[in-house]
Design a protein around this motif. Structure first.
Motif, PDB file in Angstrom:
ATOM      1  N   CYS A   3      31.704   8.340 -20.870  1.00  0.00           N
ATOM      2  CA  CYS A   3      32.126   8.531 -19.469  1.00  0.00           C
ATOM      3  C   CYS A   3      32.919   9.834 -19.320  1.00  0.00           C
ATOM      4  CB  CYS A   3      32.910   7.296 -19.020  1.00  0.00           C
ATOM      5  SG  CYS A   3      34.361   7.560 -18.031  1.00  0.00           S
ATOM      6  N   TYR A  32      33.855   4.784 -23.193  1.00  0.00           N
ATOM      7  CA  TYR A  32      34.769   5.704 -22.509  1.00  0.00           C
ATOM      8  C   TYR A  32      34.462   7.163 -22.883  1.00  0.00           C
ATOM      9  CZ  TYR A  32      38.869   8.277 -21.178  1.00  0.00           C
ATOM     10  OH  TYR A  32      39.679   9.236 -20.654  1.00  0.00           O
ATOM     11  N   SER A  61      39.211   0.311 -13.723  1.00  0.00           N
ATOM     12  CA  SER A  61      38.174   0.961 -14.528  1.00  0.00           C
ATOM     13  C   SER A  61      38.631   1.380 -15.909  1.00  0.00           C
ATOM     14  CB  SER A  61      37.678   2.237 -13.828  1.00  0.00           C
ATOM     15  OG  SER A  61      37.117   1.942 -12.593  1.00  0.00           O
ATOM     16  N   THR A  84      32.282   3.808 -15.221  1.00  0.00           N
ATOM     17  CA  THR A  84      33.323   4.570 -14.535  1.00  0.00           C
ATOM     18  C   THR A  84      32.900   6.027 -14.345  1.00  0.00           C
ATOM     19  OG1 THR A  84      35.036   3.183 -15.449  1.00  0.00           O
ATOM     20  CG2 THR A  84      35.715   5.372 -14.726  1.00  0.00           C
TER      21      THR A  84
END
Ligand code: ACM
Ligand code: ZN
Length: 476
Positions: free
Chosen positions: A445, A442, A372, A400
Protein backbone atom coordinates in the motif's frame (compact mmCIF):
# COMPACT_ATOMS: atom_id res chain seq x y z
CA UNK A 1 2.72 -25.30 -9.58
CA UNK A 2 5.76 -23.09 -10.19
CA UNK A 3 5.28 -19.39 -10.71
CA UNK A 4 7.86 -17.34 -12.56
CA UNK A 5 10.26 -16.00 -9.96
CA UNK A 6 9.65 -12.58 -11.52
CA UNK A 7 6.03 -12.67 -10.33
CA UNK A 8 6.41 -13.32 -6.61
CA UNK A 9 7.54 -9.91 -5.38
CA UNK A 10 6.04 -7.99 -2.46
CA UNK A 11 5.65 -5.05 -2.83
CA UNK A 12 4.67 -5.52 -6.47
CA UNK A 13 7.14 -3.61 -8.70
CA UNK A 14 6.46 -0.97 -11.35
CA UNK A 15 7.44 -3.04 -14.35
CA UNK A 16 8.63 -6.54 -15.19
CA UNK A 17 9.68 -7.93 -18.56
CA UNK A 18 10.67 -11.56 -19.08
CA UNK A 19 13.41 -12.67 -21.49
CA UNK A 20 12.87 -16.44 -21.41
CA UNK A 21 16.33 -17.17 -19.98
CA UNK A 22 17.19 -19.17 -16.84
CA UNK A 23 19.93 -18.51 -14.32
CA UNK A 24 20.79 -21.56 -12.20
CA UNK A 25 21.27 -21.04 -8.49
CA UNK A 26 24.21 -23.42 -8.39
CA UNK A 27 26.19 -21.12 -10.69
CA UNK A 28 26.03 -18.24 -8.18
CA UNK A 29 29.38 -17.93 -6.38
CA UNK A 30 30.74 -14.41 -6.42
CA UNK A 31 29.45 -10.87 -6.25
CA UNK A 32 31.21 -7.66 -7.11
CA UNK A 33 30.31 -4.07 -6.48
CA UNK A 34 31.06 -0.97 -8.51
CA UNK A 35 29.40 1.32 -5.96
CA UNK A 36 30.26 2.13 -2.36
CA UNK A 37 26.53 2.59 -1.84
CA UNK A 38 25.77 -1.12 -2.04
CA UNK A 39 27.44 -2.13 1.23
CA UNK A 40 24.23 -2.76 3.22
CA UNK A 41 22.75 -4.63 0.25
CA UNK A 42 25.85 -6.83 -0.03
CA UNK A 43 25.64 -7.70 3.68
CA UNK A 44 22.02 -8.75 3.26
CA UNK A 45 22.88 -11.05 0.37
CA UNK A 46 25.89 -12.55 2.11
CA UNK A 47 23.70 -13.45 5.16
CA UNK A 48 21.02 -14.89 2.90
CA UNK A 49 23.45 -17.08 0.95
CA UNK A 50 25.00 -18.35 4.19
CA UNK A 51 21.44 -19.20 5.40
CA UNK A 52 20.73 -21.30 2.31
CA UNK A 53 24.10 -23.03 2.47
CA UNK A 54 25.79 -21.52 -0.56
CA UNK A 55 28.20 -18.94 0.90
CA UNK A 56 28.71 -16.09 -1.52
CA UNK A 57 32.07 -14.32 -1.68
CA UNK A 58 33.22 -10.99 -2.94
CA UNK A 59 34.98 -11.67 -6.19
CA UNK A 60 37.99 -9.81 -7.54
CA UNK A 61 38.41 -8.66 -11.15
CA UNK A 62 39.60 -12.12 -12.22
CA UNK A 63 36.57 -13.96 -10.81
CA UNK A 64 33.58 -14.65 -13.06
CA UNK A 65 31.12 -12.67 -10.91
CA UNK A 66 27.45 -13.43 -11.27
CA UNK A 67 25.96 -10.71 -9.07
CA UNK A 68 27.05 -7.19 -9.93
CA UNK A 69 26.09 -3.96 -8.18
CA UNK A 70 26.19 -1.04 -10.60
CA UNK A 71 25.58 2.64 -9.93
CA UNK A 72 23.03 4.21 -12.26
CA UNK A 73 22.86 8.02 -12.30
CA UNK A 74 19.49 7.84 -14.11
CA UNK A 75 17.90 6.25 -11.05
CA UNK A 76 16.96 8.08 -7.84
CA UNK A 77 18.24 6.81 -4.52
CA UNK A 78 15.22 4.61 -3.75
CA UNK A 79 14.78 3.38 -7.33
CA UNK A 80 16.30 0.12 -8.51
CA UNK A 81 16.55 -2.19 -11.44
CA UNK A 82 17.52 -5.87 -11.67
CA UNK A 83 18.51 -7.53 -14.93
CA UNK A 84 18.76 -11.33 -14.95
CA UNK A 85 20.22 -13.31 -17.84
CA UNK A 86 21.47 -16.90 -18.00
CA UNK A 87 24.93 -15.55 -17.06
CA UNK A 88 24.46 -12.95 -14.37
CA UNK A 89 22.36 -10.70 -12.19
CA UNK A 90 22.95 -6.98 -12.47
CA UNK A 91 21.58 -4.71 -9.76
CA UNK A 92 21.32 -1.00 -10.51
CA UNK A 93 20.40 1.92 -8.29
CA UNK A 94 21.02 5.59 -7.66
CA UNK A 95 21.62 5.13 -3.92
CA UNK A 96 21.89 3.00 -0.82
CA UNK A 97 18.17 2.37 -0.21
CA UNK A 98 17.62 1.30 -3.82
CA UNK A 99 20.44 -1.26 -3.67
CA UNK A 100 19.04 -2.67 -0.42
CA UNK A 101 15.49 -2.84 -1.77
CA UNK A 102 16.80 -4.68 -4.83
CA UNK A 103 18.63 -7.12 -2.54
CA UNK A 104 15.36 -7.74 -0.65
CA UNK A 105 13.59 -8.37 -3.96
CA UNK A 106 16.34 -10.71 -5.13
CA UNK A 107 16.05 -12.66 -1.86
CA UNK A 108 12.32 -13.12 -2.41
CA UNK A 109 12.97 -14.42 -5.92
CA UNK A 110 15.68 -16.77 -4.65
CA UNK A 111 13.41 -18.11 -1.89
CA UNK A 112 10.74 -18.79 -4.50
CA UNK A 113 13.27 -20.58 -6.73
CA UNK A 114 14.72 -22.64 -3.88
CA UNK A 115 11.51 -24.25 -2.67
CA UNK A 116 12.69 -27.73 -3.61
CA UNK A 117 16.33 -27.15 -2.75
CA UNK A 118 19.29 -25.76 -4.68
CA UNK A 119 20.02 -28.61 -7.11
CA UNK A 120 17.83 -27.54 -10.03
CA UNK A 121 16.75 -24.16 -8.69
CA UNK A 122 16.73 -21.31 -11.20
CA UNK A 123 15.73 -17.70 -11.48
CA UNK A 124 13.66 -16.67 -14.47
CA UNK A 125 15.41 -14.10 -16.63
CA UNK A 126 14.14 -10.62 -17.28
CA UNK A 127 14.27 -7.05 -16.09
CA UNK A 128 12.51 -5.38 -13.19
CA UNK A 129 12.27 -1.65 -12.59
CA UNK A 130 10.88 -0.28 -9.34
CA UNK A 131 10.19 3.11 -7.77
CA UNK A 132 8.08 4.23 -4.81
CA UNK A 133 4.59 5.71 -5.06
CA UNK A 134 5.05 7.73 -1.84
CA UNK A 135 8.28 9.29 -0.56
CA UNK A 136 7.05 8.98 3.05
CA UNK A 137 6.31 5.44 4.17
CA UNK A 138 5.91 5.44 7.92
CA UNK A 139 5.41 3.16 10.86
CA UNK A 140 4.74 4.23 14.45
CA UNK A 141 5.57 2.22 17.53
CA UNK A 142 4.37 3.04 21.06
CA UNK A 143 6.81 1.99 23.80
CA UNK A 144 4.89 4.00 26.40
CA UNK A 145 1.99 1.63 27.10
CA UNK A 146 4.15 -1.47 26.82
CA UNK A 147 7.90 -1.24 26.52
CA UNK A 148 9.83 -2.89 23.68
CA UNK A 149 13.38 -4.11 24.26
CA UNK A 150 16.19 -2.79 22.07
CA UNK A 151 16.25 -6.20 20.37
CA UNK A 152 12.54 -5.95 19.53
CA UNK A 153 12.92 -2.41 18.18
CA UNK A 154 15.78 -3.56 15.94
CA UNK A 155 13.74 -6.53 14.74
CA UNK A 156 10.87 -4.19 13.90
CA UNK A 157 13.25 -1.89 12.01
CA UNK A 158 14.68 -4.70 9.94
CA UNK A 159 11.18 -5.94 9.08
CA UNK A 160 10.18 -2.42 8.07
CA UNK A 161 13.25 -2.22 5.83
CA UNK A 162 12.33 -5.51 4.17
CA UNK A 163 9.05 -3.94 3.04
CA UNK A 164 10.58 -0.57 2.10
CA UNK A 165 9.18 1.43 5.03
CA UNK A 166 11.55 4.39 5.43
CA UNK A 167 10.22 6.34 8.43
CA UNK A 168 10.01 5.20 12.06
CA UNK A 169 7.84 7.38 14.30
CA UNK A 170 8.68 6.69 17.93
CA UNK A 171 5.97 7.59 20.48
CA UNK A 172 8.34 7.81 23.45
CA UNK A 173 6.19 9.54 26.04
CA UNK A 174 2.62 9.29 27.28
CA UNK A 175 0.53 9.29 30.46
CA UNK A 176 1.75 5.82 31.39
CA UNK A 177 5.47 6.20 30.91
CA UNK A 178 8.46 8.29 29.91
CA UNK A 179 10.84 5.99 28.08
CA UNK A 180 13.92 8.15 27.59
CA UNK A 181 16.89 8.65 29.82
CA UNK A 182 16.90 12.39 30.41
CA UNK A 183 19.17 14.84 32.21
CA UNK A 184 16.14 17.09 32.70
CA UNK A 185 13.87 14.47 34.29
CA UNK A 186 16.38 11.83 35.44
CA UNK A 187 13.92 10.54 38.02
CA UNK A 188 11.35 9.54 35.41
CA UNK A 189 12.89 6.96 33.11
CA UNK A 190 11.28 3.59 33.66
CA UNK A 191 9.81 4.57 37.04
CA UNK A 192 6.33 3.51 38.05
CA UNK A 193 5.82 1.23 35.07
CA UNK A 194 5.14 -2.47 35.38
CA UNK A 195 7.95 -3.35 32.98
CA UNK A 196 10.42 -0.71 34.23
CA UNK A 197 11.78 -0.21 30.74
CA UNK A 198 13.46 2.85 29.29
CA UNK A 199 16.10 3.59 26.66
CA UNK A 200 19.45 4.94 27.76
CA UNK A 201 21.01 7.60 25.55
CA UNK A 202 23.53 5.01 24.42
CA UNK A 203 20.71 2.65 23.39
CA UNK A 204 18.94 5.44 21.53
CA UNK A 205 22.14 6.15 19.59
CA UNK A 206 22.46 2.45 18.82
CA UNK A 207 18.88 2.36 17.49
CA UNK A 208 19.36 5.58 15.50
CA UNK A 209 22.43 4.12 13.83
CA UNK A 210 20.73 0.76 13.20
CA UNK A 211 17.80 2.58 11.60
CA UNK A 212 20.14 4.65 9.42
CA UNK A 213 21.85 1.48 8.23
CA UNK A 214 18.41 0.26 7.20
CA UNK A 215 17.67 3.55 5.40
CA UNK A 216 15.05 4.48 7.98
CA UNK A 217 14.73 7.99 9.41
CA UNK A 218 13.35 8.39 12.94
CA UNK A 219 10.68 10.87 14.02
CA UNK A 220 10.80 11.12 17.82
CA UNK A 221 7.56 12.22 19.48
CA UNK A 222 7.16 14.23 22.66
CA UNK A 223 3.40 14.28 23.17
CA UNK A 224 1.90 17.55 24.52
CA UNK A 225 -0.05 19.41 25.88
CA UNK A 226 -2.17 16.31 26.71
CA UNK A 227 -0.92 12.74 27.14
CA UNK A 228 1.63 14.26 29.51
CA UNK A 229 0.54 12.60 32.76
CA UNK A 230 3.85 10.89 33.42
CA UNK A 231 6.03 13.94 33.18
CA UNK A 232 3.52 16.01 35.18
CA UNK A 233 3.68 13.44 37.99
CA UNK A 234 7.33 14.52 38.38
CA UNK A 235 6.59 18.23 37.75
CA UNK A 236 3.07 18.83 39.11
CA UNK A 237 3.82 22.57 39.27
CA UNK A 238 3.49 22.62 35.46
CA UNK A 239 -0.12 21.37 35.58
CA UNK A 240 -3.09 23.63 36.26
CA UNK A 241 -3.77 22.01 39.66
CA UNK A 242 -0.57 20.69 41.23
CA UNK A 243 -2.50 18.55 43.72
CA UNK A 244 -4.25 16.76 40.81
CA UNK A 245 -1.84 17.18 37.92
CA UNK A 246 -3.81 15.08 35.40
CA UNK A 247 -2.59 14.74 31.79
CA UNK A 248 -2.39 18.34 30.50
CA UNK A 249 0.27 21.00 30.91
CA UNK A 250 -1.01 24.34 32.17
CA UNK A 251 -1.14 26.57 29.09
CA UNK A 252 -1.07 29.77 31.15
CA UNK A 253 2.13 28.95 33.02
CA UNK A 254 5.10 30.45 31.14
CA UNK A 255 7.34 27.86 32.79
CA UNK A 256 5.59 25.09 30.81
CA UNK A 257 6.89 26.49 27.53
CA UNK A 258 10.44 26.96 28.79
CA UNK A 259 10.51 23.50 30.31
CA UNK A 260 9.22 21.84 27.13
CA UNK A 261 11.77 23.71 25.02
CA UNK A 262 14.55 22.26 27.16
CA UNK A 263 13.09 18.78 26.70
CA UNK A 264 12.92 19.37 22.96
CA UNK A 265 16.55 20.54 22.92
CA UNK A 266 17.56 17.31 24.60
CA UNK A 267 15.56 15.25 22.09
CA UNK A 268 16.96 17.13 19.10
CA UNK A 269 20.48 16.52 20.40
CA UNK A 270 19.75 12.82 20.80
CA UNK A 271 18.27 12.61 17.29
CA UNK A 272 20.63 14.86 15.33
CA UNK A 273 19.57 13.51 11.93
CA UNK A 274 15.81 13.63 12.56
CA UNK A 275 14.43 16.18 10.13
CA UNK A 276 10.94 15.95 11.65
CA UNK A 277 10.10 16.31 15.35
CA UNK A 278 6.59 15.22 16.42
CA UNK A 279 4.86 17.32 19.05
CA UNK A 280 1.81 15.13 19.64
CA UNK A 281 -1.09 17.53 20.07
CA UNK A 282 -3.79 14.87 20.23
CA UNK A 283 -6.71 14.44 22.61
CA UNK A 284 -5.96 17.16 25.16
CA UNK A 285 -8.89 17.80 27.50
CA UNK A 286 -9.92 21.37 28.20
CA UNK A 287 -11.58 20.80 31.61
CA UNK A 288 -8.55 21.64 33.81
CA UNK A 289 -7.77 24.71 31.67
CA UNK A 290 -11.38 25.98 32.01
CA UNK A 291 -11.00 26.07 35.81
CA UNK A 292 -7.45 27.40 35.99
CA UNK A 293 -6.90 31.08 36.89
CA UNK A 294 -3.62 31.19 34.95
CA UNK A 295 -5.16 29.69 31.81
CA UNK A 296 -8.17 32.03 32.10
CA UNK A 297 -5.87 35.05 32.53
CA UNK A 298 -3.82 33.98 29.52
CA UNK A 299 -6.99 33.61 27.45
CA UNK A 300 -8.00 37.16 28.34
CA UNK A 301 -4.57 38.62 27.77
CA UNK A 302 -4.34 37.04 24.31
CA UNK A 303 -7.91 38.17 23.53
CA UNK A 304 -8.93 34.61 22.68
CA UNK A 305 -12.37 33.11 23.15
CA UNK A 306 -11.92 29.40 23.76
CA UNK A 307 -9.43 27.10 25.42
CA UNK A 308 -9.00 25.39 22.04
CA UNK A 309 -7.72 28.71 20.70
CA UNK A 310 -5.34 28.96 23.63
CA UNK A 311 -4.14 25.42 22.97
CA UNK A 312 -3.65 26.38 19.35
CA UNK A 313 -1.53 29.40 20.33
CA UNK A 314 0.53 27.23 22.68
CA UNK A 315 1.16 24.51 20.10
CA UNK A 316 1.85 27.08 17.39
CA UNK A 317 4.59 28.52 19.64
CA UNK A 318 6.05 25.06 19.97
CA UNK A 319 6.04 24.53 16.21
CA UNK A 320 7.84 27.92 15.84
CA UNK A 321 10.49 26.71 18.25
CA UNK A 322 11.08 23.55 16.21
CA UNK A 323 11.32 25.62 13.02
CA UNK A 324 13.79 28.00 14.70
CA UNK A 325 15.97 24.95 15.42
CA UNK A 326 16.02 24.06 11.73
CA UNK A 327 13.66 21.09 11.99
CA UNK A 328 10.13 20.42 10.74
CA UNK A 329 7.30 20.12 13.27
CA UNK A 330 4.66 17.42 12.97
CA UNK A 331 1.43 16.98 14.93
CA UNK A 332 -1.57 14.73 15.09
CA UNK A 333 -4.55 16.28 13.36
CA UNK A 334 -6.98 17.72 15.87
CA UNK A 335 -10.60 16.88 16.55
CA UNK A 336 -11.52 20.54 16.79
CA UNK A 337 -10.59 21.83 13.36
CA UNK A 338 -7.62 23.89 14.52
CA UNK A 339 -5.35 25.30 11.86
CA UNK A 340 -1.57 25.21 12.23
CA UNK A 341 1.19 26.99 10.29
CA UNK A 342 1.67 25.57 6.80
CA UNK A 343 5.16 24.23 7.54
CA UNK A 344 3.73 21.83 10.15
CA UNK A 345 3.08 18.31 8.93
CA UNK A 346 -0.29 17.03 10.12
CA UNK A 347 -0.98 13.36 10.69
CA UNK A 348 -4.58 12.53 9.81
CA UNK A 349 -5.95 9.77 12.03
CA UNK A 350 -9.56 10.61 12.81
CA UNK A 351 -11.53 9.92 9.66
CA UNK A 352 -11.09 9.62 5.91
CA UNK A 353 -12.10 13.23 5.25
CA UNK A 354 -9.49 14.70 7.58
CA UNK A 355 -6.89 15.11 4.79
CA UNK A 356 -9.53 16.99 2.76
CA UNK A 357 -10.11 19.40 5.66
CA UNK A 358 -6.36 20.01 6.01
CA UNK A 359 -5.51 20.38 2.29
CA UNK A 360 -6.91 23.90 1.74
CA UNK A 361 -4.56 25.18 4.47
CA UNK A 362 -1.52 23.80 2.63
CA UNK A 363 -0.07 21.62 5.41
CA UNK A 364 1.56 18.40 4.26
CA UNK A 365 -0.43 15.36 5.37
CA UNK A 366 0.52 11.89 6.58
CA UNK A 367 -2.30 9.37 6.29
CA UNK A 368 -2.89 7.20 9.39
CA UNK A 369 -6.67 6.99 9.57
CA UNK A 370 -7.36 4.56 12.40
CA UNK A 371 -9.86 2.32 10.64
CA UNK A 372 -7.26 1.59 7.94
CA UNK A 373 -3.86 1.72 9.61
CA UNK A 374 -4.05 1.26 13.39
CA UNK A 375 -2.23 -2.05 13.82
CA UNK A 376 -3.33 -2.36 17.46
CA UNK A 377 -6.81 -3.14 16.12
CA UNK A 378 -7.41 -6.89 15.98
CA UNK A 379 -6.84 -8.68 12.67
CA UNK A 380 -9.22 -11.38 13.87
CA UNK A 381 -11.94 -11.57 16.57
CA UNK A 382 -9.68 -13.82 18.67
CA UNK A 383 -7.22 -11.02 19.40
CA UNK A 384 -7.45 -8.76 22.47
CA UNK A 385 -9.51 -5.67 21.78
CA UNK A 386 -11.01 -2.61 23.40
CA UNK A 387 -14.38 -1.03 22.81
CA UNK A 388 -12.91 1.67 20.55
CA UNK A 389 -11.31 -0.80 18.18
CA UNK A 390 -12.52 -1.83 14.75
CA UNK A 391 -11.40 -5.07 13.14
CA UNK A 392 -8.48 -4.49 10.78
CA UNK A 393 -7.74 -7.47 8.58
CA UNK A 394 -4.81 -7.84 6.22
CA UNK A 395 -7.20 -7.18 3.35
CA UNK A 396 -8.38 -3.99 5.05
CA UNK A 397 -4.79 -2.77 5.26
CA UNK A 398 -4.15 -3.79 1.66
CA UNK A 399 -7.13 -1.84 0.37
CA UNK A 400 -5.95 1.37 2.04
CA UNK A 401 -5.20 4.22 -0.31
CA UNK A 402 -4.15 7.53 1.27
CA UNK A 403 -5.94 9.44 -1.51
CA UNK A 404 -9.26 7.55 -1.05
CA UNK A 405 -11.32 9.26 -3.77
CA UNK A 406 -9.45 12.53 -3.80
CA UNK A 407 -6.14 12.19 -5.58
CA UNK A 408 -6.62 15.51 -7.39
CA UNK A 409 -7.44 17.41 -4.19
CA UNK A 410 -4.66 15.80 -2.14
CA UNK A 411 -1.88 15.38 -4.71
CA UNK A 412 0.06 18.44 -3.53
CA UNK A 413 -0.15 17.76 0.18
CA UNK A 414 -0.07 13.99 0.68
CA UNK A 415 3.34 12.77 1.87
CA UNK A 416 2.26 9.17 2.31
CA UNK A 417 0.85 6.66 4.79
CA UNK A 418 1.93 5.69 8.28
CA UNK A 419 0.71 2.57 10.09
CA UNK A 420 0.55 2.89 13.88
CA UNK A 421 1.03 0.18 16.47
CA UNK A 422 -0.32 1.44 19.78
CA UNK A 423 0.39 -0.98 22.58
CA UNK A 424 -2.32 -0.72 25.26
CA UNK A 425 -3.07 -4.39 24.61
CA UNK A 426 0.26 -5.41 23.04
CA UNK A 427 3.15 -6.58 25.26
CA UNK A 428 6.63 -6.87 23.77
CA UNK A 429 6.27 -10.53 22.81
CA UNK A 430 3.16 -9.84 20.71
CA UNK A 431 4.72 -7.04 18.63
CA UNK A 432 5.87 -9.35 15.83
CA UNK A 433 2.60 -11.33 15.64
CA UNK A 434 0.73 -8.00 15.37
CA UNK A 435 3.11 -6.55 12.83
CA UNK A 436 4.23 -9.23 10.47
CA UNK A 437 1.05 -10.70 9.04
CA UNK A 438 -0.18 -7.26 7.94
CA UNK A 439 3.16 -5.63 7.15
CA UNK A 440 3.48 -7.06 3.63
CA UNK A 441 0.05 -5.69 2.76
CA UNK A 442 1.02 -2.33 4.21
CA UNK A 443 4.32 -2.31 2.32
CA UNK A 444 2.47 -2.74 -0.95
CA UNK A 445 0.00 0.00 0.00
CA UNK A 446 2.87 2.40 0.80
CA UNK A 447 5.21 1.54 -2.07
CA UNK A 448 3.35 0.22 -5.10
CA UNK A 449 1.33 2.01 -7.75
CA UNK A 450 -2.40 1.68 -7.27
CA UNK A 451 -2.82 0.38 -10.81
CA UNK A 452 -0.48 -2.53 -10.00
CA UNK A 453 -2.33 -3.58 -6.86
CA UNK A 454 -4.59 -6.63 -6.86
CA UNK A 455 -5.50 -8.20 -3.54
CA UNK A 456 -5.93 -11.74 -4.83
CA UNK A 457 -2.64 -11.63 -6.68
CA UNK A 458 -1.03 -10.28 -3.50
CA UNK A 459 -2.54 -13.16 -1.49
CA UNK A 460 -1.09 -15.63 -4.03
CA UNK A 461 2.38 -14.05 -3.84
CA UNK A 462 2.28 -13.99 -0.06
CA UNK A 463 1.19 -17.62 0.24
CA UNK A 464 3.90 -18.64 -2.20
CA UNK A 465 6.67 -16.82 -0.30
CA UNK A 466 5.30 -18.13 3.00
CA UNK A 467 5.43 -21.71 1.70
CA UNK A 468 8.97 -21.09 0.42
CA UNK A 469 10.21 -20.21 3.93
CA UNK A 470 10.72 -16.49 3.32
CA UNK A 471 8.72 -15.30 6.34
CA UNK A 472 10.54 -17.75 8.62
CA UNK A 473 13.76 -16.10 7.53
CA UNK A 474 12.38 -12.65 8.32
CA UNK A 475 11.17 -13.75 11.76
CA UNK A 476 14.58 -15.05 12.77
C1 ACM B 1 -4.26 9.06 18.65
O1 ACM B 1 -4.67 7.94 18.29
N1 ACM B 1 -4.55 9.53 19.84
C2 ACM B 1 -3.44 9.86 17.77
ZN1 ZN C 1 -3.65 26.25 33.66
Amino acid sequence: MRYSTLSVLIPVPRSVTENGEKLFFRSLRFFRSFSEKSLAAQEKLVSFFAYVGNPLSEGGPEEPCQILFQPDPQLRKEEWKIRITSEKIEIFSGGEPGFSYAAEALMQMLFASLREGPREAWLDGGEIFDAPRFSYRGFMLDPARHFQSVATVKKVLSLLAAFRINTFHWHLTDNQAWRLESAIVPELAGKGTLDGGFYTKEEVREIVSFAAKNHIGIIPELDMPGHSGKILSAHPELACDSSHPGSEYCLGNPQSREFIKRLLDEIMELFPESRIIHLGGDEAETSAWEKCPRCLASLKEKKLKTMRELENAFMTDMTRYIVSCGRTPMMWGTCSGQVYPKDTVLQAWLDIREPLRIAPHGNKVVYSVHTSLYFDYPASPAEPQESWMFELTEKGVYMTDPFILWEKELANVMLGPEACLWTETVPDWRILPKLLPRLSAYGECAWSENSKKDYYDFARRKAYLEAAGYYEYLRK
